[in-house]
Motif scaffolding. Sequence first.
Motif, mmCIF file in Angstrom:
data_model
loop_
_atom_site.group_PDB
_atom_site.id
_atom_site.type_symbol
_atom_site.label_atom_id
_atom_site.label_comp_id
_atom_site.label_asym_id
_atom_site.label_seq_id
_atom_site.Cartn_x
_atom_site.Cartn_y
_atom_site.Cartn_z
ATOM 1 N N ILE A 41 -12.358 45.766 55.951
ATOM 2 C CA ILE A 41 -13.099 46.068 54.712
ATOM 3 C C ILE A 41 -13.703 44.789 54.155
ATOM 4 O O ILE A 41 -14.874 44.754 53.752
ATOM 5 C CB ILE A 41 -12.182 46.738 53.663
ATOM 6 C CG1 ILE A 41 -11.845 48.163 54.082
ATOM 7 C CG2 ILE A 41 -12.819 46.731 52.280
ATOM 8 C CD1 ILE A 41 -10.780 48.835 53.238
ATOM 9 N N LEU A 42 -12.911 43.719 54.140
ATOM 10 C CA LEU A 42 -13.433 42.437 53.645
ATOM 11 C C LEU A 42 -14.588 41.944 54.513
ATOM 12 O O LEU A 42 -15.595 41.438 53.995
ATOM 13 C CB LEU A 42 -12.314 41.395 53.609
ATOM 14 C CG LEU A 42 -11.169 41.685 52.629
ATOM 15 C CD1 LEU A 42 -10.063 40.651 52.792
ATOM 16 C CD2 LEU A 42 -11.685 41.715 51.208
ATOM 17 N N ALA A 43 -14.480 42.112 55.822
ATOM 18 C CA ALA A 43 -15.565 41.715 56.722
ATOM 19 C C ALA A 43 -16.802 42.559 56.467
ATOM 20 O O ALA A 43 -17.933 42.061 56.501
ATOM 21 C CB ALA A 43 -15.117 41.852 58.178
ATOM 22 N N SER A 44 -16.592 43.835 56.167
ATOM 23 C CA SER A 44 -17.709 44.726 55.869
ATOM 24 C C SER A 44 -18.413 44.301 54.574
ATOM 25 O O SER A 44 -19.642 44.357 54.479
ATOM 26 C CB SER A 44 -17.201 46.164 55.749
ATOM 27 O OG SER A 44 -18.235 47.034 55.372
ATOM 28 N N LEU A 45 -17.621 43.873 53.588
ATOM 29 C CA LEU A 45 -18.199 43.387 52.325
ATOM 30 C C LEU A 45 -19.050 42.131 52.535
ATOM 31 O O LEU A 45 -20.011 41.887 51.794
ATOM 32 C CB LEU A 45 -17.095 43.083 51.313
ATOM 33 C CG LEU A 45 -16.429 44.286 50.652
ATOM 34 C CD1 LEU A 45 -15.218 43.851 49.829
ATOM 35 C CD2 LEU A 45 -17.433 45.028 49.775
ATOM 36 N N LEU A 46 -18.672 41.354 53.546
ATOM 37 C CA LEU A 46 -19.424 40.135 53.868
ATOM 38 C C LEU A 46 -20.559 40.413 54.848
ATOM 39 O O LEU A 46 -21.161 39.479 55.376
ATOM 40 C CB LEU A 46 -18.476 39.076 54.438
ATOM 41 C CG LEU A 46 -17.387 38.588 53.482
ATOM 42 C CD1 LEU A 46 -16.408 37.682 54.210
ATOM 43 C CD2 LEU A 46 -18.016 37.862 52.286
#
Length: 151
Positions: free
Chosen positions: A38-43
């Motif tokens: 999810i954090l990678a998707s936000l980035l």
Amino acid sequence: MGEMMIFWMVLLILCIGIEVLTLGLTTIWFAGGALVAILASLLHAPIFVQIILFFVVSLLMLFFTRPIAVKYFNRDRVKTNVESMVGRQAIVTGEIDNLKAAGQVTVSGQEWTARSSDDNVRIPAGSVVLVRAVNGVKLIVEPDDQEKPGI
């Protein structure tokens, strides 16, 4: 929100939900991987990076933190009746003969069907044995070489 972000959030919620229902320390590691994805998707990381991060983080958490978590979370777990039989001594009440499919033992006042761990060994009634495993409703036993008098 992107489609992958929704996918990772659904996966995160599913993994946490399954973990809450089972309390088996099975899916929480994948929830951690989904959180990192999810954090990678936000980035705005590419999908293949998100997938790789998910698997790498999940596996790292599984292999490095699970043994520690199992040690601390299952410390107070009470063994079930069957699990507690392994390693205990029993008294043979009916000769154990695997060839005849016969044998009975008593463990703490409870009668159990028993079989020898070695098919070639017959164990006479009155002998003291050690429970080595449980196979269905049968105890797998072997003669206790350290037999204590008076048991």
